[in-house]
Design a protein around this motif. Structure first.
Motif, short mmCIF file in Angstrom:
data_model
loop_
_atom_site.label_atom_id
_atom_site.label_comp_id
_atom_site.label_asym_id
_atom_site.label_seq_id
_atom_site.Cartn_x
_atom_site.Cartn_y
_atom_site.Cartn_z
N ALA A 76 0.82 -1.22 0.00
CA ALA A 76 0.00 0.00 0.00
C ALA A 76 0.85 1.26 0.00
O ALA A 76 0.34 2.36 0.18
CB ALA A 76 -0.93 -0.01 1.22
N GLY A 77 2.15 1.11 -0.21
CA GLY A 77 3.07 2.23 -0.08
C GLY A 77 3.52 2.33 1.37
O GLY A 77 2.72 2.15 2.30
N ALA A 78 4.80 2.56 1.58
CA ALA A 78 5.33 2.63 2.94
C ALA A 78 6.39 3.71 3.01
O ALA A 78 7.09 3.99 2.02
CB ALA A 78 5.93 1.28 3.36
N ILE A 149 11.08 8.91 2.47
CA ILE A 149 10.50 8.64 1.16
C ILE A 149 9.37 7.62 1.26
O ILE A 149 9.33 6.81 2.18
CB ILE A 149 11.57 8.13 0.16
N VAL A 150 8.46 7.68 0.29
CA VAL A 150 7.42 6.67 0.13
C VAL A 150 7.78 5.81 -1.07
O VAL A 150 8.09 6.33 -2.16
CB VAL A 150 6.04 7.31 -0.10
N SER A 155 8.65 0.47 -7.49
CA SER A 155 9.44 1.70 -7.45
C SER A 155 10.85 1.41 -7.93
O SER A 155 11.43 0.36 -7.60
CB SER A 155 9.48 2.28 -6.04
N ARG A 156 11.43 2.34 -8.67
CA ARG A 156 12.75 2.12 -9.27
C ARG A 156 13.77 3.09 -8.68
O ARG A 156 13.69 4.29 -8.93
CB ARG A 156 12.68 2.30 -10.79
N VAL A 220 7.68 14.27 3.51
CA VAL A 220 8.02 13.02 2.85
C VAL A 220 7.93 13.20 1.33
O VAL A 220 7.13 14.00 0.84
CB VAL A 220 7.10 11.89 3.35
N ILE A 221 8.75 12.44 0.59
CA ILE A 221 8.73 12.50 -0.87
C ILE A 221 8.35 11.13 -1.42
O ILE A 221 8.99 10.12 -1.10
CB ILE A 221 10.11 12.93 -1.44
N ASP A 222 7.30 11.10 -2.23
CA ASP A 222 6.90 9.88 -2.93
C ASP A 222 7.78 9.75 -4.17
O ASP A 222 7.74 10.60 -5.06
CB ASP A 222 5.42 9.98 -3.32
#
Length: 361
Positions: A76-78, A149-150, A155-156, A220-222
């Motif tokens: 769910a994104g962390a 960060i998220v 994610s790369r 925070v940065i996604d």
């Protein structure tokens, strides 16, 4: 006869077709780059007590059983917190041929966010180095240094290059290539130590802007969101008022730019090497891959500046305009890629000057 050199995009795709590369889900459309493959995070991250290498007799999972503090689902994104070390299994796995080795590096956007990443393999004795013939999983060590960060599955943050043999240009070959192609915009290029030198630009561009210093205690940065954040919330601009020097404060993070424009011809790839600590106790540009076509135009090498991620360690350090801060090492491609950086792809940093990561508007 197979040519030595960095494998291009078509050969990376063929590695998948042959089973030398595999992934738990289909490749993203833009995952294969001209001379590298973006690596994707899997579904779980392990918070660990400290960074580690497994060593020749151990798998990464064996060490994780002893060193992990807790397990985090990324589905769910962390949020990955600053100052913490995480190990994330990657979606991609390898079954390399006996004549193909690989190396990894953070992606440009990863470096510009000061996210420290390193690829680890089972039985590995070095970070970011994968020996020829390696068969097994890949893991990414992730340690955000400045911004939390998220991340999520897919994610790369890192990229991998594949090579056959040794195709690094000698100093004589590098000088000849520069004579033909203008690798850096310099009348008297400094070619030594296996590479061509880059120096720092502290003259200042529009309004005297020479760089940015990261702010502490930011939001925070996604990592998967582009043009989503206001620069002023995360960065303090740095201006030059005629001194043409900058004092690096210990453990502060800076985004600066090279004085020279850089050109990577289509049949070559380049990498920024870590700077010699004997010259100055600071580290520059740990996102080090430059793809074929970087700074290239149909009319010849016009060049793009190299954006430099800079961090001083232990003591303050004075940078002066024109000071050498790194070297570009050039390698031959085994053959030209089908697509070039910038011209054929939606590349974020082609033709750049001083520029923050793609996440800022």
């Amino acid at each position: 006869m197979v040519n030595p050199g960095i494998l291009p995009d078509s050969d990376i795709a063929e590695l998948f077709n042959q089973g030398a590369l595999a992934s738990e889900r289909p490749l993203d459309e833009d995952q294969i780059q001209p001379a590298s493959l973006d690596l994707r995070l899997g579904r779980v991250a392990y918070r660990v007590r400290a960074s580690f290498l497994p060593g020749p007799k151990c798998r990464v999972l064996d060490k994780l059983e002893r060193l992990k503090l807790h397990e985090i689902s990324l589905d769910a994104g962390a949020v990955l917190e600053t100052g913490c070390v995480y190990i994330v299994p990657l979606m991609e796995t390898l079954r390399l041929p006996q004549d193909v080795s690989a190396s990894a590096n953070p992606k440009s956007s990863t470096g510009r966010l000061d996210i420290f990443t390193r690829v680890i393999t089972d039985h590995g004795q070095e970070f970011d180095k994968i020996p020829a013939g390696y068969t097994g999983p890949l893991y990414l060590e992730v340690s955000p240094r400045t911004f939390p960060i998220v991340v999520r599955p897919g994610s790369r943050l890192s990229q991998i290059r594949f090579r056959r043999g040794n195709a690094v240009l000698s100093e004589e070959e590098l000088a000849q290539l520069h004579e033909r192609e203008t690798l850096v915009a310099s009348e008297q290029p400094n070619i030594s130590g296996g590479g061509i030198a880059l120096s720092i630009d502290l003259n200042g561009g529009e309004g005297g802007l020479v760089g940015y210093r990261a702010k502490h205690h930011s939001g925070v940065i996604d990592v998967d969101r582009k043009a989503a954040y206001d620069v002023r919330d995360f960065w303090e601009p740095i201006y030059d008022y005629g001194k043409r020097e900058l004092v690096l404060d210990p453990d502060e993070f800076y985004i600066l730019v090279s004085r020279e424009a850089v050109h990577v011809p289509p049949n070559h790839a380049a990498e920024m090497t870590p700077f010699d600590p004997l010259v100055g106790e600071f580290r520059v540009h740990y996102a080090g891959f430059f793809d074929p076509g970087f700074g290239h135009s149909a009319a010849g090498g016009s060049g793009s500046r190299a954006v430099l991620e800079v961090r001083s360690h232990e003591v303050p350090f004075i940078l002066e305009h024109g000071q050498i801060v790194g070297r570009l090492v050039y390698e031959r491609m085994s053959r030209a890629p089908q697509k070039l950086y910038g011209s054929s792809l939606k590349s974020n940093y082609q033709g750049q000057a001083l520029k923050l990561s793609k996440h800022f508007r």
